[in-house]
Design an enzyme around this catalytic site. Sequence first.
Site, PDB file in Angstrom:
ATOM      1  N   ARG A  46     -26.043  -0.440 -11.110  1.00 38.69           N
ATOM      2  CA  ARG A  46     -27.096   0.327 -11.786  1.00 38.69           C
ATOM      3  C   ARG A  46     -28.327   0.510 -10.908  1.00 38.69           C
ATOM      4  O   ARG A  46     -29.015   1.528 -11.010  1.00 38.69           O
ATOM      5  CB  ARG A  46     -27.468  -0.352 -13.100  1.00 38.69           C
ATOM      6  CG  ARG A  46     -26.412  -0.093 -14.149  1.00 38.69           C
ATOM      7  CD  ARG A  46     -26.741  -0.692 -15.476  1.00 38.69           C
ATOM      8  NE  ARG A  46     -25.902  -0.103 -16.509  1.00 38.69           N
ATOM      9  CZ  ARG A  46     -25.635  -0.684 -17.670  1.00 38.69           C
ATOM     10  NH1 ARG A  46     -26.157  -1.854 -17.956  1.00 38.69           N
ATOM     11  NH2 ARG A  46     -24.874  -0.090 -18.546  1.00 38.69           N
ATOM     12  N   LYS A 207     -11.532   3.980 -33.355  1.00 34.28           N
ATOM     13  CA  LYS A 207     -11.773   4.529 -34.692  1.00 34.28           C
ATOM     14  C   LYS A 207     -11.963   6.039 -34.695  1.00 34.28           C
ATOM     15  O   LYS A 207     -12.770   6.560 -33.936  1.00 34.28           O
ATOM     16  CB  LYS A 207     -13.023   3.893 -35.300  1.00 34.28           C
ATOM     17  CG  LYS A 207     -12.966   2.386 -35.419  1.00 34.28           C
ATOM     18  CD  LYS A 207     -14.307   1.868 -35.918  1.00 34.28           C
ATOM     19  CE  LYS A 207     -14.326   0.351 -35.917  1.00 34.28           C
ATOM     20  NZ  LYS A 207     -15.667  -0.153 -35.671  1.00 34.28           N
ATOM     21  N   GLY A 367     -18.593   4.792 -21.173  1.00 41.18           N
ATOM     22  CA  GLY A 367     -17.849   3.789 -21.948  1.00 41.18           C
ATOM     23  C   GLY A 367     -16.716   3.142 -21.174  1.00 41.18           C
ATOM     24  O   GLY A 367     -16.775   2.977 -19.961  1.00 41.18           O
ATOM     25  N   GLY A 390     -23.249   4.777 -25.243  1.00 44.68           N
ATOM     26  CA  GLY A 390     -23.643   5.501 -26.458  1.00 44.68           C
ATOM     27  C   GLY A 390     -24.331   6.814 -26.161  1.00 44.68           C
ATOM     28  O   GLY A 390     -24.133   7.808 -26.863  1.00 44.68           O
TER      29      GLY A 390
END
Length: 410
Positions: A46, A207, A367, A390
């Site tokens: 990062r 999901k 993700g 997200g």
Amino acid sequence: SAPSKPMPKQTIRDLDLAGKRVFVRVDFNVPLEEKDGQMVITDATRVQETLPTIKYLIEKGAKIILASHLGRPKGQRDPKQSLAPVAPALSALIGQPVDFASDCIGEEAKAKALALPNGGVLLLENTRFHAGEEKNDATLAKGMADLAEIFVNDAFGSAHRAHSSTAGIADYLPAVSGLLMEKELTWLHDELEKPERPFVVILGGAKVSDKIGVINRLLEKADTIIIGGGMAYTFRKLVQGISIGKSLYKPEWEPIAQAALDKAKERGVKILIPVDAMITDAFDFDAKKFGNIKFTGAGESIPDGWEGVDIGPESVKLFSEEISKAKTVIWNGPMGVFEIKEASKGTFDIAEAMAANSGAKNIIGGGDSVKAVKKAKLGDKMTFISTGGGASLELLEGKVLPGVACLKEK
């Protein structure tokens, strides 16, 4: 109407930065480990991702004040979640000293900011040591704005949160995007507004409810949507009429999936779902262990007491063929429980299929797909790998991100 290219937000290239104090919100939320009583960074990816922005600002003679959160200290000071170890790591990467302030507002931070020479770099302490940060507290935002003359947001991974250091501070300073933020918005937004076709979207994950926003949004843009992972079983039950054993499924996912299928039909979008599966009769995620494992044949039901944990070889073939014809591919979400070796093949095979199509723009949309591509050592074969989790999902859904909305338009 299609957005204008380049990105319609102003970037650091649009401002004269020489001699200006620039508050840069970066994502230095790096993993730390204790070694010999000292906290050390175990993965500096990062920090490396933000180097183009930092180096550009140094070159232009700006006075650079870096801010980030790290971990979840819940508004308390926690020495184990201090950004202090990042200063020497960054210093080594840019080949010049990096000063550190023990708070992100207040007298010490201000004195050090004012003392910066042109091209000098100061790193502030963890913004989340203040309870106000996650509440987007105006006093905290103002305290940070007092250190600088310009706000630059380069923390795409936090852009979906309206916090003091990602959005609130823009109420007090002119706000523009950094180069990493610009790259993320270009690939996850602008490129997908008018993609080179065929445009294939690969969605995985557990999901249906988590991904339905992305499915609906990309149904308006894609030529084909490939669905894998746990959410595929609801689609298989509906489309193929098979029984799915104890695979991931909730009755309330059925109408959501059906609506997506109807919309796809209406728009002429092809939806590809798995035709076979790797199944197990026992599954302990924490211990990373399965009981017995076998594959179903193509179109075969999953027996009672068994559950699907990965796509099978026929699905891989079907998906790979579609991927090979694409000109733009975006992938978000694994095909199976890729964290467990036996169930990782489907996910890695999809990464291979993308890598093999070198003529396509291959975008990894954040993700777990990022982890999978890096684990498969195929990162260099991708056109773009998002740094957001997200934030990537919300941008793909077409949501407005607070950390982007606060930036000046071109």
